[in-house]
Design a protein around this motif. Structure first.
Motif, short mmCIF file in Angstrom:
data_model
loop_
_atom_site.label_atom_id
_atom_site.label_comp_id
_atom_site.label_asym_id
_atom_site.label_seq_id
_atom_site.Cartn_x
_atom_site.Cartn_y
_atom_site.Cartn_z
N PHE A 34 0.72 -1.19 0.14
CA PHE A 34 0.00 0.00 -0.03
C PHE A 34 0.95 1.16 0.17
O PHE A 34 1.77 1.46 0.88
N SER A 35 0.51 2.21 -0.88
CA SER A 35 1.26 3.55 -0.93
C SER A 35 0.05 4.55 -0.67
O SER A 35 0.30 5.44 0.22
N LYS A 36 -0.86 4.56 -1.49
CA LYS A 36 -2.00 5.51 -1.25
C LYS A 36 -3.36 5.10 -1.69
O LYS A 36 -3.28 4.35 -2.61
N MET A 37 -4.44 5.82 -1.45
CA MET A 37 -5.78 5.51 -2.19
C MET A 37 -6.45 6.62 -2.07
O MET A 37 -6.32 7.69 -1.39
N SER A 38 -7.55 6.67 -3.09
CA SER A 38 -8.58 7.80 -3.14
C SER A 38 -9.96 7.18 -3.08
O SER A 38 -10.04 6.30 -3.78
N VAL A 39 -10.78 7.70 -2.09
CA VAL A 39 -12.00 7.02 -2.05
C VAL A 39 -13.10 8.06 -1.96
O VAL A 39 -13.03 9.20 -1.60
N ILE A 40 -14.00 7.88 -2.95
CA ILE A 40 -15.39 8.72 -3.01
C ILE A 40 -16.28 8.09 -2.00
O ILE A 40 -16.90 7.17 -2.19
N ASN A 45 -14.47 13.17 -2.31
CA ASN A 45 -13.38 12.54 -2.30
C ASN A 45 -12.13 12.74 -1.27
O ASN A 45 -11.81 13.74 -0.98
N VAL A 46 -11.83 11.62 -0.78
CA VAL A 46 -10.83 11.23 0.22
C VAL A 46 -9.73 10.84 -0.12
O VAL A 46 -9.58 9.75 -0.62
N ASP A 47 -8.32 11.47 -0.03
CA ASP A 47 -7.04 10.86 -0.15
C ASP A 47 -6.50 10.42 1.13
O ASP A 47 -6.32 11.28 2.28
N ILE A 48 -5.99 9.04 0.99
CA ILE A 48 -5.32 8.60 2.34
C ILE A 48 -3.85 7.99 1.88
O ILE A 48 -3.97 7.35 0.90
N SER A 49 -2.75 8.47 2.46
CA SER A 49 -1.64 7.91 2.42
C SER A 49 -1.17 6.81 3.37
O SER A 49 -1.75 6.93 4.52
N ALA A 115 1.65 -0.24 -9.10
CA ALA A 115 0.13 -1.07 -9.46
C ALA A 115 -0.94 -0.49 -9.00
O ALA A 115 -0.89 0.20 -7.79
N VAL A 116 -1.88 0.11 -10.14
CA VAL A 116 -3.15 0.79 -9.65
C VAL A 116 -4.33 0.06 -9.97
O VAL A 116 -4.34 -0.30 -11.06
N LYS A 123 -9.46 4.47 -6.01
CA LYS A 123 -8.30 4.11 -6.55
C LYS A 123 -7.31 3.78 -5.67
O LYS A 123 -6.98 4.47 -4.69
N LEU A 124 -6.68 2.62 -5.81
CA LEU A 124 -5.76 2.05 -4.88
C LEU A 124 -4.39 1.96 -5.66
O LEU A 124 -4.33 1.53 -6.74
N GLU A 125 -3.20 2.43 -4.93
CA GLU A 125 -1.96 2.54 -5.61
C GLU A 125 -1.13 1.90 -4.55
O GLU A 125 -0.81 1.97 -3.52
N LEU A 126 -0.55 0.83 -5.37
CA LEU A 126 0.69 0.05 -4.47
C LEU A 126 1.89 -0.10 -5.20
O LEU A 126 2.06 0.28 -6.42
#
Length: 128
Positions: A34-40, A45-49, A115-116, A123-126
């Motif tokens: 896990f690196s970061k994600m954006s959730v609606i 829109n919430v961005d979490i790192s 990997a997205v 949206k999940l970024e690893l």
């Protein structure tokens, strides 16, 4: 002079070809965390790192761990308070990567060490 110029151009062409082969041969296999994600959520829109909290859970790099194996299998482990996992196969089809498990398919974009996933407003970024 013409032979020297031809030799230099040949050497440059060989170097560029080697760089392209090395860059393009890097497979998607490996472990991504896990690196970061954006959730609606609720229209916002919430961005979490990594290191931040989401729904009362502190998200470490082990919150989402994707292991992509060279035998075309994968395992995704989700650890957000309790641990869950799914495994299946991955395939490259029409230039796109897909993870297939339990009758579902999701597209994953691999770019370098990233990997997205883009799933239903999340949206999940690893990263490797």
């Amino acid at each position: 002079m013409k032979k020297v110029l031809t030799g230099i151009i040949s050497a440059i062409a060989a170097f560029v070809l080697c760089v392209c082969v090395v860059a393009c041969s890097g497979g998607v296999e490996g472990t991504y965390k896990f690196s970061k994600m954006s959730v609606i959520t609720g229209g916002v829109n919430v961005d979490i790192s990594v290191g931040e909290k989401f729904m009362g859970v502190s998200l470490t790099e082990d919150a989402f761990v994707l292991t992509v194996n060279d035998d075309n299998t994968f395992e995704l482990v989700i650890n957000m308070g309790e641990t869950n996992g799914v495994s299946g196969i991955w395939e490259l089809k029409d230039g796109k990567y897909y993870l297939l498990a339990e009758g579902n398919s999701i597209e994953v974009v691999f770019q370098g060490n990233t990997a997205v996933f883009d799933m239903e407003g999340t949206k999940l970024e690893l990263r490797k």
